[in-house]
Scaffold this motif. Structure first.
Motif, PDB file in Angstrom:
ATOM      1  N   THR A  97      45.445  27.965  -0.087  1.00 22.89           N
ATOM      2  CA  THR A  97      44.009  27.147  -0.214  1.00 22.89           C
ATOM      3  C   THR A  97      43.936  26.782  -0.850  1.00 22.89           C
ATOM      4  O   THR A  97      42.911  25.562  -0.953  1.00 22.89           O
ATOM      5  CB  THR A  97      43.176  28.315   0.875  1.00 22.89           C
ATOM      6  N   GLY A  98      44.945  27.024  -2.123  1.00 27.35           N
ATOM      7  CA  GLY A  98      44.431  26.280  -3.283  1.00 27.35           C
ATOM      8  C   GLY A  98      44.919  24.825  -4.033  1.00 27.35           C
ATOM      9  O   GLY A  98      44.707  24.630  -5.218  1.00 27.35           O
ATOM     10  N   GLY A  99      45.858  24.108  -3.236  1.00 25.05           N
ATOM     11  CA  GLY A  99      45.861  23.197  -3.098  1.00 25.05           C
ATOM     12  C   GLY A  99      45.634  22.431  -4.149  1.00 25.05           C
ATOM     13  O   GLY A  99      46.203  21.997  -5.541  1.00 25.05           O
ATOM     14  N   PHE A 100      44.822  21.482  -3.762  1.00 25.51           N
ATOM     15  CA  PHE A 100      43.613  20.869  -3.701  1.00 25.51           C
ATOM     16  C   PHE A 100      43.401  20.668  -5.447  1.00 25.51           C
ATOM     17  O   PHE A 100      42.990  20.561  -6.964  1.00 25.51           O
ATOM     18  CB  PHE A 100      42.979  20.303  -2.743  1.00 25.51           C
ATOM     19  N   LEU A 101      42.514  22.181  -5.006  1.00 28.53           N
ATOM     20  CA  LEU A 101      41.585  23.126  -6.438  1.00 28.53           C
ATOM     21  C   LEU A 101      42.585  23.572  -7.648  1.00 28.53           C
ATOM     22  O   LEU A 101      42.347  22.662  -8.998  1.00 28.53           O
ATOM     23  CB  LEU A 101      41.390  24.296  -6.100  1.00 28.53           C
ATOM     24  N   LEU A 102      43.601  23.699  -7.553  1.00 25.66           N
ATOM     25  CA  LEU A 102      44.694  23.554  -8.368  1.00 25.66           C
ATOM     26  C   LEU A 102      45.326  22.509  -9.073  1.00 25.66           C
ATOM     27  O   LEU A 102      45.624  22.297 -10.770  1.00 25.66           O
ATOM     28  CB  LEU A 102      46.174  24.379  -8.114  1.00 25.66           C
ATOM     29  N   THR A 103      45.648  21.195  -8.672  1.00 30.23           N
ATOM     30  CA  THR A 103      46.446  20.017  -9.051  1.00 30.23           C
ATOM     31  C   THR A 103      45.122  18.990  -9.366  1.00 30.23           C
ATOM     32  O   THR A 103      45.214  18.700 -10.425  1.00 30.23           O
ATOM     33  CB  THR A 103      47.132  19.529  -7.509  1.00 30.23           C
ATOM     34  N   PHE A 104      44.142  18.900  -8.123  1.00 29.67           N
ATOM     35  CA  PHE A 104      43.075  17.525  -8.774  1.00 29.67           C
ATOM     36  C   PHE A 104      42.346  18.443 -10.001  1.00 29.67           C
ATOM     37  O   PHE A 104      42.017  17.842 -11.243  1.00 29.67           O
ATOM     38  CB  PHE A 104      42.613  17.488  -8.154  1.00 29.67           C
ATOM     39  N   GLY A 105      41.969  19.598  -9.353  1.00 28.76           N
ATOM     40  CA  GLY A 105      40.872  20.335 -10.495  1.00 28.76           C
ATOM     41  C   GLY A 105      41.175  20.188 -11.902  1.00 28.76           C
ATOM     42  O   GLY A 105      40.528  20.501 -13.016  1.00 28.76           O
ATOM     43  N   GLN A 106      42.061  20.974 -12.710  1.00 25.02           N
ATOM     44  CA  GLN A 106      43.179  20.912 -13.322  1.00 25.02           C
ATOM     45  C   GLN A 106      42.524  20.055 -14.192  1.00 25.02           C
ATOM     46  O   GLN A 106      42.728  19.935 -14.856  1.00 25.02           O
ATOM     47  CB  GLN A 106      44.175  21.756 -13.361  1.00 25.02           C
ATOM     48  N   LEU A 107      42.688  18.750 -13.542  1.00 27.41           N
ATOM     49  CA  LEU A 107      42.832  17.702 -14.361  1.00 27.41           C
ATOM     50  C   LEU A 107      41.264  16.543 -13.903  1.00 27.41           C
ATOM     51  O   LEU A 107      40.593  15.816 -14.492  1.00 27.41           O
ATOM     52  CB  LEU A 107      43.673  16.219 -13.813  1.00 27.41           C
TER      53      LEU A 107
END
Length: 491
Positions: free
Chosen positions: A312-322
């Motif tokens: 469930t954390g794909g967007f959080l880990l990819t988009f959020g880190q930037l």
């Protein structure tokens, strides 16, 4: 001329303000290449003996040929997502008397130095040496190995086309998917046909000419593609594109953070890099299939907590880190406006929360593996919303590398953003959910682990205002450093 090109690039690298950081990254990449290269050499040397022991009735070279197509498919996929294509600032070279052909040949020649090309060499060269030592025909073996090298380089140039041209991507990607589907549903065996072809290359050494022609053809396609756009006016001029307006008035209900949310949605909708990240985050939904289908992982529940956080954390880990790098191209303008930094951060938090919620809904097919697994995914989603989102926002304060929105980049190629502090900040995202589940599970039972993992996320949601205030202070403290860093783009 090649010597001059190398001299230019060395001066550009050593004189850049990010030289020390870039040097450290290159040293780490070299160490990683040596590590994985060493593994490939050991595997290549042992491959003959492993196959001979496992399937003694079949010649190892035939087995390798039958499965060689899967290796090349793996190369295509891994190169598309991870291989960083060579970059060269050609604008200054366009106004001086240097032949275009030399510049293009040099640029394409750089791709041959990619680690992914050497990975095949490290794997199949020891296997080739073992074949020669075992008395296999010298000419057949050497021509077979040469064909593998030529096909590896062909995949290198194929990847260049796929990444640089949407036309080639939309032709090649569906074709590969169709062939894989035909293989999976046993309609047409692509692997069997490929096995016959590779065995023919081994048995008839002169067929190496076919592999050489494939390489030459792909090289010429790349050469012509680059040369077609190798003009100063084409490089400098801005292309005018029609922008499709999207009605986002319905988002006004979110109040003061609505303008930021609208801006983020438009950014994702209109630009190449965010779209690529969005696609990558969708692939994270399938991460659980790696762990939930393997008995060895089901016997180690801590790994299941790790996988559930990823689902469930794909967007959080990819988009959020930037965050806030996504806004780097207009960050100065953004910071000069009379807007509260808190609202900016809160909008990013809500965006990640919605993405986690959507991912959780899309993960419902995991009910197939049972309520325990789905309960783990639900607890991981709450943890992502309540704690991982804040950890990600805090880590973003340390990321001051600009992002070019309309440049397709590799999923793992943003190496300029690497620093040890950020790496330490990222560790809780992976280790904390495993500990929060595993300790209560070991002391009590499975349900206790799920409850503690979920409650940690609930506690984070309750303390939302406290966390956002602390994170805002960190962003405010480094605000001017971030503005200055975003103003300097690494070439």
């Amino acid at each position: 001329m090649i010597k001059k090109f190398l001299s230019f690039e060395w001066k550009q690298f050593t004189r850049a303000s990010y030289f020390q950081k870039g040097l450290a990254i290159k040293i780490l990449l070299i160490l990683a290449a040596l590590y994985f290269g060493g593994i490939a050499i050991v595997m290549g040397g042992a491959l003959f003996f492993i196959l001979k022991k496992s399937i003694p009735e079949v010649d190892p070279i035939i087995i390798v040929n039958n499965f060689l197509i899967y290796w090349f498919l793996f190369e295509i996929v891994i190169r598309y997502f991870m291989q960083q294509l060579p970059v060269m600032n050609v604008k200054p070279l366009m106004i001086i008397p240097i032949k275009k052909n030399k510049v293009i040949n040099y640029l394409l020649g750089k791709t041959a130095l990619s680690f992914f090309n050497f990975l095949s060499l490290f794997l199949f060269l020891p296997f080739t040496v073992v074949l020669l030592a075992k008395g296999y025909p010298v000419l057949n073996v050497l021509c077979w190995f040469g064909s593998v090298v030529l096909l590896t380089l062909s995949i290198n140039f194929l990847n260049f086309l796929i990444n640089k041209s949407n036309t080639y991507f939309y032709i090649i990607a569906p074709l590969l998917l169709i062939l894989i589907a035909l293989e999976y549903f046993q309609i047409f065996s692509t692997s069997e046909l490929a096995g016959v072809a590779f065995n023919a290359i081994y048995n008839q050494p002169y067929l190496i000419v076919v592999c050489a022609l494939i390489l030459y053809g792909l090289y010429r396609l790349n050469f012509n593609f680059i040369k077609k756009g190798f003009y100063l006016d084409d490089t400098v001029s801005k292309k005018v594109k029609e922008v499709n307006a999207v009605d986002l008035t319905w988002m006004n209900r979110f109040g003061s953070i609505a303008p930021f949310l609208k801006n983020d949605l438009k950014l994702i909708w209109r630009n190449a890099r965010p779209k690529q990240v969005l696609m990558m985050s969708f692939l994270f939904l399938f991460y659980g299939l790696i762990f939930y289908t393997q008995e060895i992982y089901r016997e180690t529940p801590a790994f299941l907590a790790f996988a559930s956080m990823f689902v469930t954390g794909g967007f959080l880990l990819t988009f959020g880190q930037l965050v806030p790098s996504w806004d780097s191209e207009y960050y100065k303008l953004l910071m000069s406006q009379n807007i509260p930094y808190r609202k900016y951060l809160e909008s990013k938090w809500y965006l990640m929360v919605v993405a986690v919620a959507i991912s959780f809904i899309l993960s419902t097919p995991y009910l197939y593996f049972g309520w325990e697994i789905f309960g783990m995914i639900a607890a991981g989603a709450v943890f992502n919303i309540g704690l991982n989102s804040f950890i990600t926002l805090f880590g973003g304060a340390l990321n001051r590398v600009p992002v070019e929105l309309n440049v397709k980049a590799k999923a793992f190629s943003n190496t300029n953003g690497f620093n040890p502090t950020q790496m330490l900040i990222a560790l809780p995202k992976f280790i904390l959910p495993m500990l929060l589940f595993y300790v209560p599970y070991k002391i009590f039972n499975w349900e206790a682990g799920l409850i503690v993992l979920a409650l940690s996320g609930v506690m984070g949601i309750i303390l939302k205002n406290f966390f956002l205030s602390k994170i805002e202070q960190v962003y405010q403290k480094g605000k001017y450093k971030t503005v200055s860093a975003f103003g300097e783009k690494a070439s």
